[in-house]
Enzyme design. Structure first.
Site, PDB file in Angstrom:
ATOM      1  N   PRO A  20       0.812  -1.220   0.000  1.00  0.00           N
ATOM      2  CA  PRO A  20       0.000   0.000   0.000  1.00  0.00           C
ATOM      3  C   PRO A  20       0.849   1.277   0.000  1.00  0.00           C
ATOM      4  O   PRO A  20       0.367   2.314  -0.408  1.00  0.00           O
ATOM      5  CB  PRO A  20      -0.803  -0.104   1.308  1.00  0.00           C
ATOM      6  N   GLU A  52       1.532  -5.053   5.718  1.00  0.00           N
ATOM      7  CA  GLU A  52       1.358  -4.134   6.846  1.00  0.00           C
ATOM      8  C   GLU A  52       2.674  -3.522   7.300  1.00  0.00           C
ATOM      9  O   GLU A  52       2.689  -2.551   8.040  1.00  0.00           O
ATOM     10  CB  GLU A  52       0.697  -4.875   8.014  1.00  0.00           C
ATOM     11  N   ASP A  78      10.101  -2.704  -7.257  1.00  0.00           N
ATOM     12  CA  ASP A  78      11.116  -3.754  -7.221  1.00  0.00           C
ATOM     13  C   ASP A  78      11.376  -4.253  -5.800  1.00  0.00           C
ATOM     14  O   ASP A  78      11.739  -5.405  -5.605  1.00  0.00           O
ATOM     15  CB  ASP A  78      12.410  -3.220  -7.849  1.00  0.00           C
ATOM     16  N   GLU A  83      11.149  -8.963  -2.062  1.00  0.00           N
ATOM     17  CA  GLU A  83      10.630  -9.688  -0.882  1.00  0.00           C
ATOM     18  C   GLU A  83       9.970 -11.002  -1.286  1.00  0.00           C
ATOM     19  O   GLU A  83      10.130 -12.026  -0.620  1.00  0.00           O
ATOM     20  CB  GLU A  83       9.622  -8.820  -0.134  1.00  0.00           C
ATOM     21  N   ARG A 181      11.906  12.200  -2.401  1.00  0.00           N
ATOM     22  CA  ARG A 181      10.956  11.268  -2.996  1.00  0.00           C
ATOM     23  C   ARG A 181       9.749  11.945  -3.618  1.00  0.00           C
ATOM     24  O   ARG A 181       9.286  11.571  -4.697  1.00  0.00           O
ATOM     25  CB  ARG A 181      10.480  10.317  -1.886  1.00  0.00           C
TER      26      ARG A 181
HETATM   27  P1  ADP Z   1       8.664   1.719  -4.278  1.00  0.00           P
HETATM   28  O1  ADP Z   1       9.101   1.339  -5.657  1.00  0.00           O
HETATM   29  O2  ADP Z   1       7.687   2.835  -4.288  1.00  0.00           O
HETATM   30  O3  ADP Z   1       9.830   1.930  -3.399  1.00  0.00           O
HETATM   31  P2  ADP Z   1       8.340  -0.976  -3.297  1.00  0.00           P
HETATM   32  O4  ADP Z   1       7.216  -1.923  -3.548  1.00  0.00           O
HETATM   33  O5  ADP Z   1       9.636  -1.235  -3.939  1.00  0.00           O
HETATM   34  O6  ADP Z   1       7.835   0.476  -3.709  1.00  0.00           O
HETATM   35  O7  ADP Z   1       8.488  -0.905  -1.720  1.00  0.00           O
HETATM   36  C1  ADP Z   1       9.398  -0.119  -1.052  1.00  0.00           C
HETATM   37  C2  ADP Z   1       9.648  -0.708   0.320  1.00  0.00           C
HETATM   38  O8  ADP Z   1       8.462  -0.751   1.080  1.00  0.00           O
HETATM   39  C3  ADP Z   1      10.153  -2.142   0.275  1.00  0.00           C
HETATM   40  O9  ADP Z   1      11.424  -2.181   0.879  1.00  0.00           O
HETATM   41  C4  ADP Z   1       9.150  -2.940   1.100  1.00  0.00           C
HETATM   42  O10 ADP Z   1       9.796  -3.885   1.917  1.00  0.00           O
HETATM   43  C5  ADP Z   1       8.515  -1.883   1.934  1.00  0.00           C
HETATM   44  N1  ADP Z   1       7.131  -2.200   2.377  1.00  0.00           N
HETATM   45  C6  ADP Z   1       6.302  -3.140   1.895  1.00  0.00           C
HETATM   46  N2  ADP Z   1       5.097  -3.079   2.511  1.00  0.00           N
HETATM   47  C7  ADP Z   1       5.185  -2.084   3.428  1.00  0.00           C
HETATM   48  C8  ADP Z   1       4.275  -1.528   4.381  1.00  0.00           C
HETATM   49  N3  ADP Z   1       3.023  -1.989   4.493  1.00  0.00           N
HETATM   50  N4  ADP Z   1       4.718  -0.501   5.152  1.00  0.00           N
HETATM   51  C9  ADP Z   1       5.964  -0.015   5.016  1.00  0.00           C
HETATM   52  N5  ADP Z   1       6.878  -0.496   4.139  1.00  0.00           N
HETATM   53  C10 ADP Z   1       6.503  -1.513   3.344  1.00  0.00           C
HETATM   54 MG    MG Z   2      11.727   0.337  -4.353  1.00  0.00          MG
END
Ligand code: ADP
Ligand code: MG
Length: 335
Positions: A20, A52, A78, A83, A181
């Protein structure tokens, strides 16, 4: 009636993981408004998990009952895909689990894998018009293609990487610019100027085994230097708009390694960044930048002040990192 029974019996069942907070927090709404209707219209059944916390997806995937699923889809960037892949890696049935088709719907701010897959199949324009819809349709279509996967060993701890491993200038820019960002991908341009003003070199031993297409055994190349940057990818793009290795193919068994040695001055580094951001893949032609195709490489840091180290765009810490191509690919949904 027959086709109705058929469509119920042969419905594809996907496990969908939604981040999310991906891409400025729009992941969940994009899923509801744009992605889930595509799956529904295409007769695909879904089980949806919304993460979450960071690490939730890896933990969930490492223990989930995957028997009833035909594929797993990451709705995120990515980081989320990383993960999912590393969650699969830690399963007791990881060999089979890694054969499951995987999908990525590009709702992140870093979508290198989604863009690479689109570009391998000549679909860059379709992707750029609407990355979310394009990648949702690719999942719905159901065709699967193998893509490269690498194993990373960081001070002895191992994990998978499907995208990039970087150290020095480029990773510094990527991670330090996260404070900006909110401004989107312009942050890379802004932070490139910051980093060029505070230009640094990092002492290390880099060694690699070249990838010789003829299949003969290559000896290891060892370079001791003060590097400006070392960056390797196993895909073509490292972001939605960032072409890094223009020759990369989906399963070419190659790590595309780009080295900026100590002889790289500010001007050459600026030229390199400019060409990288322009997006035609000409950054590797800047002198004295070196581009090599390798099977594996190791960076052994020798400085107290170390450059930023990233795996698939996320920061990691350690003194010694080895990256090796895996024999087995990931199987990704593609158009
Ligand atoms: P973005 O490309 O916008 O960075 P990503 O899907 O790559 O998006 O996620 C960025 C980070 O957010 C990842 O390191 C992931 O582990 C972390 N993440 C995933 N779910 C959550 C969450 N619910 N709350 C906070 N961080 C999260
Ligand atoms: Mg990322």
């Amino acid at each position: 009636t027959f086709s109705l029974v058929q469509s119920i019996l042969f419905r594809r069942q996907l496990l969908v993981i939604v981040n999310p907070v991906s891409g400025q927090g729009k992941g969940e709404n994009l899923y509801k408004d744009q992605i889930s209707p595509v799956f529904e219209d295409c007769g695909i059944s879904v089980n949806v998990i919304t993460t979450e916390y960071s690490g939730h997806a890896a933990k969930f995937i490492s223990a989930a009952d995957l028997k009833k699923f035909d594929g797993i889809v990451a709705v995120g960037g990515d980081g989320l895909v990383n993960e999912v892949v590393n969650g699969l890696r830690t399963r007791s049935d990881s060999q089979q689990a890694l054969h499951l088709p995987l999908g990525v719907v590009a709702t992140g701010s870093g979508n290198g894998l989604a863009r690479s897959i689109a570009s391998y199949y000549g679909e860059s324009q379709g992707y750029r018009n609407n990355p979310v819809l394009y990648s949702a349709l690719a999942v719905a279509r159901g065709c699967v293609s193998p893509v490269n996967l690498a194993e990373v060993s960081l001070d002895g701890r191992t994990s998978f990487s499907f995208l990039s491993v970087g150290w020095g200038l480029l990773s510094d820019i990527d991670i330090e610019s996260e404070v900006l960002r909110a401004v989107g991908e312009v942050r890379f341009v802004i932070w490139s100027f910051v980093r060029l003003a505070k230009f640094r070199r990092y002492n290390a031993e880099l060694s690699y085994i070249p990838n010789d297409a003829s299949g003969s055994i290559n000896s290891r190349v060892i370079i001791n230097d003060e590097f400006v940057s070392v960056y390797s990818t196993c895909q073509s793009h490292i972001g939605s708009d960032m072409l890094f290795a223009k020759d990369a193919k989906p399963f070419d068994n190659t790590l595309h390694l780009t080295i900026l040695p100590s002889s790289t001055g500010r001007f050459a580094a600026a030229n390199f960044l400019f060409k990288l951001l322009r997006g035609y893949g000409q950054h590797t032609e800047v002198d004295p930048v070196k581009y090599v195709k390798v099977k594996e490489f190791t960076i052994r840091c020798k400085d107290k002040i170390q450059g930023t180290l990233t795996v698939d765009g996320e920061q990691v810490t350690g003194e010694e990192i080895t990256v090796k191509l895996c024999d087995t690919p990931l199987y990704m949904y593609c158009m």
